[in-house]
Design a protein around this motif. Structure first.
Motif, PDB file in Angstrom:
ATOM      1  N   VAL A  84      -2.710 -13.981   0.109  1.00  0.00           N
ATOM      2  CA  VAL A  84      -2.370 -13.539  -1.245  1.00  0.00           C
ATOM      3  C   VAL A  84      -3.154 -12.279  -1.607  1.00  0.00           C
ATOM      4  CG1 VAL A  84      -2.471 -14.166  -3.684  1.00  0.00           C
ATOM      5  CG2 VAL A  84      -1.732 -15.850  -2.002  1.00  0.00           C
ATOM      6  N   ALA A  85      -4.444 -12.248  -1.244  1.00  0.00           N
ATOM      7  CA  ALA A  85      -5.277 -11.087  -1.557  1.00  0.00           C
ATOM      8  C   ALA A  85      -4.779  -9.833  -0.844  1.00  0.00           C
ATOM      9  CB  ALA A  85      -6.730 -11.372  -1.180  1.00  0.00           C
ATOM     10  N   PHE A  86      -4.400  -9.952   0.416  1.00  0.00           N
ATOM     11  CA  PHE A  86      -3.945  -8.780   1.154  1.00  0.00           C
ATOM     12  C   PHE A  86      -2.539  -8.356   0.731  1.00  0.00           C
ATOM     13  CE2 PHE A  86      -7.454  -9.418   4.127  1.00  0.00           C
ATOM     14  CZ  PHE A  86      -7.790  -8.099   4.390  1.00  0.00           C
ATOM     15  N   LEU A  87      -1.722  -9.286   0.289  1.00  0.00           N
ATOM     16  CA  LEU A  87      -0.425  -8.898  -0.268  1.00  0.00           C
ATOM     17  C   LEU A  87      -0.611  -8.086  -1.543  1.00  0.00           C
ATOM     18  CD1 LEU A  87       1.745 -12.112   0.265  1.00  0.00           C
ATOM     19  CD2 LEU A  87       2.159  -9.856   1.254  1.00  0.00           C
ATOM     20  N   ALA A  88      -1.563  -8.502  -2.373  1.00  0.00           N
ATOM     21  CA  ALA A  88      -1.860  -7.734  -3.584  1.00  0.00           C
ATOM     22  C   ALA A  88      -2.413  -6.356  -3.230  1.00  0.00           C
ATOM     23  CB  ALA A  88      -2.852  -8.504  -4.456  1.00  0.00           C
ATOM     24  N   LEU A  89      -3.244  -6.290  -2.192  1.00  0.00           N
ATOM     25  CA  LEU A  89      -3.777  -5.000  -1.756  1.00  0.00           C
ATOM     26  C   LEU A  89      -2.672  -4.098  -1.222  1.00  0.00           C
ATOM     27  CD1 LEU A  89      -6.196  -3.145  -1.174  1.00  0.00           C
ATOM     28  CD2 LEU A  89      -6.450  -4.310   1.030  1.00  0.00           C
ATOM     29  N   ASP A  90      -1.709  -4.669  -0.517  1.00  0.00           N
ATOM     30  CA  ASP A  90      -0.593  -3.874  -0.001  1.00  0.00           C
ATOM     31  C   ASP A  90       0.240  -3.279  -1.136  1.00  0.00           C
ATOM     32  OD1 ASP A  90      -1.337  -4.392   2.580  1.00  0.00           O
ATOM     33  OD2 ASP A  90       0.033  -6.083   2.841  1.00  0.00           O
ATOM     34  N   VAL A  91       0.387  -4.033  -2.223  1.00  0.00           N
ATOM     35  CA  VAL A  91       1.132  -3.517  -3.371  1.00  0.00           C
ATOM     36  C   VAL A  91       0.378  -2.361  -4.023  1.00  0.00           C
ATOM     37  CG1 VAL A  91       2.018  -4.088  -5.666  1.00  0.00           C
ATOM     38  CG2 VAL A  91       2.289  -5.710  -3.786  1.00  0.00           C
ATOM     39  N   TYR A  92      -0.932  -2.494  -4.117  1.00  0.00           N
ATOM     40  CA  TYR A  92      -1.748  -1.476  -4.793  1.00  0.00           C
ATOM     41  C   TYR A  92      -2.090  -0.298  -3.882  1.00  0.00           C
ATOM     42  CZ  TYR A  92      -5.731   0.590  -7.231  1.00  0.00           C
ATOM     43  OH  TYR A  92      -6.596   1.462  -7.839  1.00  0.00           O
ATOM     44  N   PHE A  93      -1.990  -0.479  -2.575  1.00  0.00           N
ATOM     45  CA  PHE A  93      -2.457   0.526  -1.616  1.00  0.00           C
ATOM     46  C   PHE A  93      -1.839   1.910  -1.832  1.00  0.00           C
ATOM     47  CE2 PHE A  93      -2.573   2.671   2.498  1.00  0.00           C
ATOM     48  CZ  PHE A  93      -3.900   2.517   2.852  1.00  0.00           C
ATOM     49  N   PRO A  94      -0.525   2.055  -2.064  1.00  0.00           N
ATOM     50  CA  PRO A  94       0.030   3.403  -2.260  1.00  0.00           C
ATOM     51  C   PRO A  94      -0.506   4.116  -3.495  1.00  0.00           C
ATOM     52  CG  PRO A  94       1.769   1.843  -1.717  1.00  0.00           C
ATOM     53  CD  PRO A  94       0.542   1.044  -2.010  1.00  0.00           C
ATOM     54  N   GLN A  95      -1.107   3.381  -4.439  1.00  0.00           N
ATOM     55  CA  GLN A  95      -1.637   4.006  -5.643  1.00  0.00           C
ATOM     56  C   GLN A  95      -3.077   4.481  -5.473  1.00  0.00           C
ATOM     57  OE1 GLN A  95       0.573   4.499  -7.976  1.00  0.00           O
ATOM     58  NE2 GLN A  95       2.066   3.297  -6.815  1.00  0.00           N
ATOM     59  N   ILE A  96      -3.687   4.194  -4.337  1.00  0.00           N
ATOM     60  CA  ILE A  96      -5.056   4.644  -4.081  1.00  0.00           C
ATOM     61  C   ILE A  96      -5.014   6.116  -3.700  1.00  0.00           C
ATOM     62  CG2 ILE A  96      -7.117   4.314  -2.670  1.00  0.00           C
ATOM     63  CD1 ILE A  96      -6.299   1.440  -2.257  1.00  0.00           C
ATOM     64  N   SER A  97      -5.665   6.956  -4.492  1.00  0.00           N
ATOM     65  CA  SER A  97      -5.619   8.399  -4.255  1.00  0.00           C
ATOM     66  C   SER A  97      -6.704   8.866  -3.294  1.00  0.00           C
ATOM     67  CB  SER A  97      -5.748   9.149  -5.587  1.00  0.00           C
ATOM     68  OG  SER A  97      -6.959   8.801  -6.236  1.00  0.00           O
ATOM     69  N   SER A  98      -7.810   8.139  -3.220  1.00  0.00           N
ATOM     70  CA  SER A  98      -8.917   8.552  -2.360  1.00  0.00           C
ATOM     71  C   SER A  98      -8.659   8.118  -0.923  1.00  0.00           C
ATOM     72  CB  SER A  98     -10.229   7.943  -2.859  1.00  0.00           C
ATOM     73  OG  SER A  98     -11.280   8.215  -1.955  1.00  0.00           O
ATOM     74  N   VAL A  99      -8.758   9.059   0.000  1.00  0.00           N
ATOM     75  CA  VAL A  99      -8.567   8.746   1.412  1.00  0.00           C
ATOM     76  C   VAL A  99      -9.696   7.859   1.929  1.00  0.00           C
ATOM     77  CG1 VAL A  99      -8.424   9.756   3.717  1.00  0.00           C
ATOM     78  CG2 VAL A  99      -7.246  10.834   1.827  1.00  0.00           C
ATOM     79  N   LYS A 100     -10.894   8.047   1.399  1.00  0.00           N
ATOM     80  CA  LYS A 100     -12.019   7.206   1.820  1.00  0.00           C
ATOM     81  C   LYS A 100     -11.769   5.746   1.467  1.00  0.00           C
ATOM     82  CE  LYS A 100     -15.606  10.769   1.560  1.00  0.00           C
ATOM     83  NZ  LYS A 100     -16.887  11.170   0.918  1.00  0.00           N
ATOM     84  N   ASP A 101     -11.234   5.504   0.274  1.00  0.00           N
ATOM     85  CA  ASP A 101     -10.937   4.130  -0.132  1.00  0.00           C
ATOM     86  C   ASP A 101      -9.811   3.543   0.710  1.00  0.00           C
ATOM     87  OD1 ASP A 101     -12.890   4.310  -2.046  1.00  0.00           O
ATOM     88  OD2 ASP A 101     -11.512   4.825  -3.669  1.00  0.00           O
ATOM     89  N   ARG A 102      -8.831   4.360   1.048  1.00  0.00           N
ATOM     90  CA  ARG A 102      -7.750   3.882   1.913  1.00  0.00           C
ATOM     91  C   ARG A 102      -8.289   3.519   3.296  1.00  0.00           C
ATOM     92  NH1 ARG A 102      -2.017   7.035   1.047  1.00  0.00           N
ATOM     93  NH2 ARG A 102      -1.844   6.737  -1.216  1.00  0.00           N
ATOM     94  N   LYS A 103      -9.184   4.328   3.789  1.00  0.00           N
ATOM     95  CA  LYS A 103      -9.768   4.051   5.100  1.00  0.00           C
ATOM     96  C   LYS A 103     -10.529   2.734   5.086  1.00  0.00           C
ATOM     97  CE  LYS A 103     -12.895   6.041   8.548  1.00  0.00           C
ATOM     98  NZ  LYS A 103     -13.776   7.193   8.881  1.00  0.00           N
ATOM     99  N   LYS A 104     -11.294   2.484   4.028  1.00  0.00           N
ATOM    100  CA  LYS A 104     -12.036   1.230   3.920  1.00  0.00           C
ATOM    101  C   LYS A 104     -11.090   0.033   3.863  1.00  0.00           C
ATOM    102  CE  LYS A 104     -15.955   3.330   1.474  1.00  0.00           C
ATOM    103  NZ  LYS A 104     -16.706   3.373   0.186  1.00  0.00           N
TER     104      LYS A 104
END
Length: 233
Positions: A84-104
């Motif tokens: 459930v947590a990773f599904l929520a992260l997948d939904v929010y992932f395209p809205q992350i603007s920082s590449v460093k945060d995406r990498k993490k």
């Protein structure tokens, strides 16, 4: 520019498309792993505890080993929450603007998915071993046998679904970031526009050192009287 991506997702701020999201391989694998965890948890929690006809106290169906049932219930419930947590992260992932945060986020997906694949391998071996050692006299009515075999089977399948998630996350990590679209310190331009100091087009201050606010006169070009050029006859 629309095809450029950073760690498997395009530029931040795009509209969320649920159909495209559900068709992604990683989303399908997470939903399948989520269903497997429900089956494992439900089988052990509901039918994993039995008792003999002449006994009142219930015991674990896996060779009367309470640790085996506790392990299966714990793994099923935690895997459910993790999906459930990773599904929520997948939904929010395209809205992350920082590449460093995406990498993490992608690295966390790689590590956590690999960890769960290993833990389900351990769980499968543990449950299968305890089920093989179960004595028939402990369960003369053969209650819960189908549930125990289902828990073992879906534990085995979970090894590959979580391993596939780790592999897909590693592929996203290898994609990296497109330097033409993202930078390592990318921030939303609208947030910086209000606080940026105003400068002139050429980078000079509005007031010149001479206090006139215009271009200073050069020697020999103007005589300083009305700004007209002097002509000698």
């Amino acid at each position: 520019m629309e095809g450029m991506q950073a760690y498997g997702a395009g530029k931040a701020g795009g509209a969320f498309d649920p159909v495209t999201f559900l068709q992604q391989p990683q989303t399908i694998l997470r939903i399948v792993s989520w269903l497997f965890s429900i089956v494992i948890f439900g089988c052990i929690a509901n039918e994993g505890y039995i008792n003999r006809p002449n006994e009142v106290e219930e015991f674990c169906i896996f060779n009367r080993n309470q640790n085996a049932c506790n392990y299966g219930v714990f793994m099923g419930s935690m895997a459910f929450l993790c999906c459930v947590a990773f599904l929520a992260l997948d939904v929010y992932f395209p809205q992350i603007s920082s590449v460093k945060d995406r990498k993490k986020a992608v690295l966390a997906d790689v590590g956590v998915s690999a960890f769960w694949s290993f833990m389900w391998f351990v769980g499968f071996c543990f449950l299968a071993n305890q089920w093989q050692r179960t004595k028939q006299e402990d369960n003369p009515l053969r209650e819960g046998g189908d549930a125990a075999r289902a828990a073992i089977t879906f534990s085995f399948f979970s090894i590959f679904t979580w391993a596939a998630q780790s592999f897909l996350a590693f592929q996203r990590y290898k994609l990296g970031a497109d330097s033409a679209l993202f930078s390592q310190d990318y921030t939303d331009p609208s947030q910086d526009a209000a606080g940026a100091p105003y400068t002139s087009f050429g980078g000079d201050d509005l007031e010149s050192p001479s206090g006139g606010g215009g271009q200073p006169n050069s020697d020999g070009a103007f005589d300083g009287t009305g700004g007209y050029q002097r002509q000698d006859y």
